[in-house]
Design an enzyme around this catalytic site. Sequence first.
Site, PDB file in Angstrom:
ATOM      1  N   PRO A  96       0.799  -1.228   0.000  1.00  0.00           N
ATOM      2  CA  PRO A  96       0.000   0.000   0.000  1.00  0.00           C
ATOM      3  C   PRO A  96       0.829   1.274   0.000  1.00  0.00           C
ATOM      4  CG  PRO A  96      -0.116  -1.101   2.136  1.00  0.00           C
ATOM      5  CD  PRO A  96       0.533  -2.057   1.182  1.00  0.00           C
ATOM      6  N   ASN A  97       0.360   2.214  -0.788  1.00  0.00           N
ATOM      7  CA  ASN A  97       0.899   3.578  -0.889  1.00  0.00           C
ATOM      8  C   ASN A  97       2.213   3.675  -1.653  1.00  0.00           C
ATOM      9  OD1 ASN A  97      -1.249   4.804   0.677  1.00  0.00           O
ATOM     10  ND2 ASN A  97      -0.371   3.720   2.428  1.00  0.00           N
ATOM     11  N   ARG A 121       5.301  10.899  -2.404  1.00  0.00           N
ATOM     12  CA  ARG A 121       4.956  10.571  -1.025  1.00  0.00           C
ATOM     13  C   ARG A 121       6.160  10.806  -0.114  1.00  0.00           C
ATOM     14  NH1 ARG A 121       4.594   4.454   1.406  1.00  0.00           N
ATOM     15  NH2 ARG A 121       3.834   5.036   3.463  1.00  0.00           N
ATOM     16  N   TYR A 180      11.170   8.728   1.628  1.00  0.00           N
ATOM     17  CA  TYR A 180      11.170   7.641   0.646  1.00  0.00           C
ATOM     18  C   TYR A 180      11.933   7.968  -0.640  1.00  0.00           C
ATOM     19  CZ  TYR A 180       7.644   5.762   3.802  1.00  0.00           C
ATOM     20  OH  TYR A 180       6.998   5.279   4.913  1.00  0.00           O
ATOM     21  N   ASN A 237       8.105  -5.519  -0.570  1.00  0.00           N
ATOM     22  CA  ASN A 237       7.948  -4.348   0.296  1.00  0.00           C
ATOM     23  C   ASN A 237       6.472  -4.271   0.609  1.00  0.00           C
ATOM     24  OD1 ASN A 237       7.745  -1.960   1.644  1.00  0.00           O
ATOM     25  ND2 ASN A 237       8.971  -0.762   0.197  1.00  0.00           N
ATOM     26  N   ALA A 286       2.936  -0.739   5.049  1.00  0.00           N
ATOM     27  CA  ALA A 286       2.443  -0.797   6.428  1.00  0.00           C
ATOM     28  C   ALA A 286       1.896  -2.172   6.803  1.00  0.00           C
ATOM     29  CB  ALA A 286       1.379   0.275   6.643  1.00  0.00           C
ATOM     30  N   HIS A 298       3.680  -4.325   9.363  1.00  0.00           N
ATOM     31  CA  HIS A 298       3.530  -4.152  10.808  1.00  0.00           C
ATOM     32  C   HIS A 298       2.185  -4.665  11.325  1.00  0.00           C
ATOM     33  CE1 HIS A 298       6.870  -1.622   9.775  1.00  0.00           C
ATOM     34  NE2 HIS A 298       6.098  -0.774   9.123  1.00  0.00           N
ATOM     35  N   ASP A 325       1.503 -15.480   7.389  1.00  0.00           N
ATOM     36  CA  ASP A 325       1.108 -16.879   7.197  1.00  0.00           C
ATOM     37  C   ASP A 325       1.321 -17.310   5.756  1.00  0.00           C
ATOM     38  OD1 ASP A 325       0.409 -17.148   9.844  1.00  0.00           O
ATOM     39  OD2 ASP A 325      -1.756 -17.143   9.501  1.00  0.00           O
ATOM     40  N   GLU A 374      12.531  -9.377   2.310  1.00  0.00           N
ATOM     41  CA  GLU A 374      11.787  -8.200   2.776  1.00  0.00           C
ATOM     42  C   GLU A 374      12.617  -6.944   2.490  1.00  0.00           C
ATOM     43  OE1 GLU A 374      11.491  -8.086   7.046  1.00  0.00           O
ATOM     44  OE2 GLU A 374       9.979  -6.496   7.037  1.00  0.00           O
ATOM     45  N   HIS A 380      12.588  -2.543   2.652  1.00  0.00           N
ATOM     46  CA  HIS A 380      11.998  -1.244   2.995  1.00  0.00           C
ATOM     47  C   HIS A 380      12.943  -0.152   2.527  1.00  0.00           C
ATOM     48  CE1 HIS A 380       9.004  -3.239   5.395  1.00  0.00           C
ATOM     49  NE2 HIS A 380       9.974  -3.959   5.935  1.00  0.00           N
ATOM     50  N   LEU A 381      12.360   0.900   1.965  1.00  0.00           N
ATOM     51  CA  LEU A 381      13.182   2.036   1.552  1.00  0.00           C
ATOM     52  C   LEU A 381      13.784   2.713   2.777  1.00  0.00           C
ATOM     53  CD1 LEU A 381      10.311   2.881  -0.717  1.00  0.00           C
ATOM     54  CD2 LEU A 381      12.584   3.022  -1.698  1.00  0.00           C
ATOM     55  N   SER A 382      12.926   2.962   3.751  1.00  0.00           N
ATOM     56  CA  SER A 382      13.376   3.610   4.983  1.00  0.00           C
ATOM     57  C   SER A 382      13.871   2.546   5.959  1.00  0.00           C
ATOM     58  CB  SER A 382      12.212   4.393   5.608  1.00  0.00           C
ATOM     59  OG  SER A 382      11.198   3.499   6.043  1.00  0.00           O
ATOM     60  N   ARG A 403      12.398   4.751  13.077  1.00  0.00           N
ATOM     61  CA  ARG A 403      11.192   5.575  12.974  1.00  0.00           C
ATOM     62  C   ARG A 403      10.253   5.306  14.164  1.00  0.00           C
ATOM     63  NH1 ARG A 403       8.907   4.992   7.109  1.00  0.00           N
ATOM     64  NH2 ARG A 403       7.713   6.800   7.844  1.00  0.00           N
ATOM     65  N   ARG A 430       6.481   0.961  13.945  1.00  0.00           N
ATOM     66  CA  ARG A 430       7.152   0.367  12.777  1.00  0.00           C
ATOM     67  C   ARG A 430       8.268  -0.603  13.191  1.00  0.00           C
ATOM     68  NH1 ARG A 430       5.162   3.591   8.534  1.00  0.00           N
ATOM     69  NH2 ARG A 430       4.746   5.697   9.255  1.00  0.00           N
TER      70      ARG A 430
END
Length: 146
Positions: A13-14, A21, A26, A78, A81, A84, A91, A102, A104-106, A111, A115
């Site tokens: 998402p996003n 954004r 990001y 990625n 959210a 989390h 599962d 996995e 993540h950009l950040s 943070r 998170r």
Amino acid sequence: MATLPTVFVLNGPNLNLLGTREPEIYGADTLDDIAGRLEDQAQALGLAIDMRQSNHEGHLIDWLHEANRAGAKAVILNAGAYTHTSIALRDAIKGVAVPVIEVHLSNPHARESFRHVSHIAPVARGTIAGFGAEGYALALDAAARL
Ligand code: DQA
């Protein structure tokens, strides 16, 4: 001609908003920018990539199943959210054989405290976080070496 090993690159998402954004967190690259560079990198590595984005948890789960059924070499994920929050995604990863990397950009650990928990990390092959868009390239290199 034999088909190339495929790496699915799934974005949650996003992440369709990348570029506009919170660029201070990001970066300025759009998801299309990242996809273009990954295509070139994949070609050099002798891999194919299948890059997708959805704002819907179930799509990510269906695509994980699909990657597994298709015998993908790896999934770069990625989950945004959902990282989390989503036991269902956790599962799904646990339930398939395809290795999941996995990304993540950040750096979520630098943070907000909400998170700091990843439901994905314990079932992922490994995690790359905090290197901006470069994290996808690092993950593709890692996928190639699996
Ligand atoms: C993110 C980090 C998540 O905490 C956040 O919800 C995102 C993006 C990242 O790439 O840094 O949507 O996964």
